[in-house]
Motif scaffolding. Sequence first.
Motif, short mmCIF file in Angstrom:
data_model
loop_
_atom_site.label_atom_id
_atom_site.label_comp_id
_atom_site.label_asym_id
_atom_site.label_seq_id
_atom_site.Cartn_x
_atom_site.Cartn_y
_atom_site.Cartn_z
N TYR A 142 -64.82 -44.63 -8.69
CA TYR A 142 -65.65 -45.53 -7.81
C TYR A 142 -66.11 -46.53 -8.56
CZ TYR A 142 -65.01 -41.19 -4.93
OH TYR A 142 -64.36 -40.17 -4.26
N VAL A 143 -65.91 -47.68 -7.87
CA VAL A 143 -66.83 -48.82 -8.53
C VAL A 143 -67.60 -49.55 -7.16
CG1 VAL A 143 -66.42 -51.29 -9.66
CG2 VAL A 143 -64.84 -49.22 -10.19
N VAL A 144 -68.79 -49.71 -7.78
CA VAL A 144 -69.72 -50.28 -6.73
C VAL A 144 -70.67 -51.10 -7.19
CG1 VAL A 144 -69.82 -48.01 -5.12
CG2 VAL A 144 -71.36 -48.47 -7.01
N GLY A 145 -71.41 -51.89 -6.44
CA GLY A 145 -72.52 -52.72 -6.80
C GLY A 145 -72.00 -54.15 -6.86
N GLU A 146 -72.28 -55.05 -7.74
CA GLU A 146 -71.99 -56.69 -7.61
C GLU A 146 -70.36 -56.90 -8.20
OE1 GLU A 146 -73.18 -59.24 -6.66
OE2 GLU A 146 -75.07 -58.26 -6.00
N VAL A 147 -69.48 -56.22 -7.33
CA VAL A 147 -68.03 -56.69 -7.86
C VAL A 147 -67.45 -57.19 -6.27
CG1 VAL A 147 -67.80 -54.83 -9.53
CG2 VAL A 147 -67.45 -54.26 -7.21
N ASN A 148 -66.29 -57.70 -6.33
CA ASN A 148 -65.89 -58.47 -5.24
C ASN A 148 -65.26 -57.29 -4.27
OD1 ASN A 148 -66.10 -61.28 -5.60
ND2 ASN A 148 -65.00 -60.90 -7.66
N ARG A 149 -64.54 -56.02 -4.83
CA ARG A 149 -64.04 -55.02 -3.96
C ARG A 149 -64.41 -53.70 -4.33
NH1 ARG A 149 -59.45 -58.28 -4.73
NH2 ARG A 149 -58.86 -56.94 -6.54
N SER A 150 -65.67 -53.33 -3.77
CA SER A 150 -66.38 -52.22 -4.19
C SER A 150 -65.55 -51.02 -3.32
CB SER A 150 -67.73 -51.96 -3.98
OG SER A 150 -67.94 -52.40 -2.41
N GLY A 151 -65.68 -49.68 -4.12
CA GLY A 151 -65.03 -48.72 -3.09
C GLY A 151 -64.21 -47.64 -4.19
N GLU A 152 -63.63 -46.85 -3.61
CA GLU A 152 -62.71 -45.61 -4.16
C GLU A 152 -61.56 -46.39 -4.73
OE1 GLU A 152 -61.44 -41.04 -2.94
OE2 GLU A 152 -60.56 -42.60 -1.77
N GLN A 153 -61.11 -45.85 -5.80
CA GLN A 153 -59.99 -46.20 -6.56
C GLN A 153 -59.07 -44.94 -6.83
OE1 GLN A 153 -60.35 -48.70 -10.13
NE2 GLN A 153 -61.70 -50.04 -8.83
N LYS A 154 -57.93 -44.66 -6.04
CA LYS A 154 -56.93 -43.73 -6.42
C LYS A 154 -56.05 -43.79 -7.31
CE LYS A 154 -57.42 -41.94 -1.64
NZ LYS A 154 -56.60 -41.69 -0.31
N LEU A 155 -55.91 -43.21 -8.43
CA LEU A 155 -55.15 -43.42 -9.72
C LEU A 155 -53.82 -42.51 -9.63
CD1 LEU A 155 -58.16 -44.11 -11.88
CD2 LEU A 155 -56.73 -45.77 -10.46
N ASP A 156 -52.94 -42.79 -10.57
CA ASP A 156 -51.95 -41.53 -10.62
C ASP A 156 -52.42 -40.61 -11.60
OD1 ASP A 156 -50.25 -43.07 -9.46
OD2 ASP A 156 -49.41 -44.41 -11.10
N SER A 157 -52.03 -39.53 -11.63
CA SER A 157 -52.24 -38.35 -12.55
C SER A 157 -52.34 -38.71 -13.73
CB SER A 157 -51.29 -37.11 -12.36
OG SER A 157 -51.64 -36.13 -13.20
N GLY A 158 -53.61 -38.44 -14.48
CA GLY A 158 -53.79 -38.68 -15.99
C GLY A 158 -53.77 -40.03 -16.40
N GLU A 159 -53.70 -41.08 -15.54
CA GLU A 159 -53.48 -42.59 -15.81
C GLU A 159 -54.88 -42.69 -16.61
OE1 GLU A 159 -53.38 -46.82 -13.77
OE2 GLU A 159 -53.35 -44.94 -12.49
N ARG A 160 -54.29 -43.52 -17.96
CA ARG A 160 -55.53 -44.02 -18.80
C ARG A 160 -55.97 -45.01 -18.28
NH1 ARG A 160 -54.51 -45.55 -24.94
NH2 ARG A 160 -53.82 -47.49 -23.84
N THR A 161 -57.33 -45.22 -17.91
CA THR A 161 -58.07 -46.38 -17.09
C THR A 161 -59.39 -46.53 -17.87
OG1 THR A 161 -57.26 -45.57 -14.80
CG2 THR A 161 -58.99 -47.19 -14.95
N THR A 162 -59.34 -47.71 -18.48
CA THR A 162 -60.45 -48.22 -19.19
C THR A 162 -61.42 -48.88 -17.91
OG1 THR A 162 -59.59 -50.48 -19.57
CG2 THR A 162 -59.20 -49.01 -21.07
N ILE A 163 -62.75 -49.01 -18.49
CA ILE A 163 -63.94 -49.61 -17.59
C ILE A 163 -63.37 -51.09 -17.13
CG2 ILE A 163 -64.96 -50.42 -19.79
CD1 ILE A 163 -66.47 -49.45 -16.33
N ILE A 164 -62.56 -51.95 -17.95
CA ILE A 164 -62.13 -53.24 -18.00
C ILE A 164 -60.81 -53.13 -16.91
CG2 ILE A 164 -60.91 -55.27 -18.69
CD1 ILE A 164 -63.65 -55.02 -19.38
N GLU A 165 -60.06 -52.21 -16.73
CA GLU A 165 -59.20 -52.05 -15.97
C GLU A 165 -59.70 -51.73 -14.52
OE1 GLU A 165 -55.54 -50.54 -18.60
OE2 GLU A 165 -56.98 -49.13 -18.03
#
Length: 255
Positions: A142-165
Amino acid sequence: MKKIVPLLVIIVSFQSCITTKNTVYVQSENFPISVKTTRPFEPIIKSDNILNITVSGDNPEAAAVFNLVTLNKNINTDKSINTPTNVTYLVDNEGFIEMPLLGKIHVAGLKKSELEDLLKARIGKYLANPILFIRILNYRLYVVGEVNRSGEQKLDSGERTTIIEALSRAGDLTINGNRKRVKIIREIDGITTINTIDLTNPDFIKSDYYYLQQNDVVYVEPNKAKINTSSILPYATALSIIASTITVYFLVKKL
């Protein structure tokens, strides 16, 4: 009128005090730079995860015992047939799943590779050279606060996701987002931890929070300009009305 003008200048200055130093990511005077991350990313299994576990091997019939099937009607013959399903296991509140022949297995807290090794060892008693395919079906953050599209992010299994992504998927920070204080809220072994990273400092790539884990919450704080603007906005509106009224008054008086 002379007293109101300085107040309006102060209001404008609050709104324009966002500098390049506070908005640019990964700031450094020496480029290119090379930063090695602390460790390779691997997802960790948690309670309430839905796991897709498929087993295969040299003997397909022996492997089929470990794969759930369902009975469906054949439309042409009206007979029941076994059809493989999307084999899923819910990790219960105590961290267990239950598999055919193997019974209950504690999986919470294991990395995917560790679960694969564990199941291969147990299934190896019944099946030679077992091959496992494991996916986490409800992998999200989940990404919330001062962003343009806050909310839940559903990802592929085991996807390597960085804070920037993750921030990119959220439409990036708004101009009012505090790039020096991005909080990562994470639950580890039943304990919730909160860590703050500075996106303007290249060293954030070394952080254990550079790669996000499932169910992480990324919270972007507002910067000082946003806070100051919010605190004086009611007064700014009132002053604007008063200033406009006085201006109109003097214009009419001159006519």
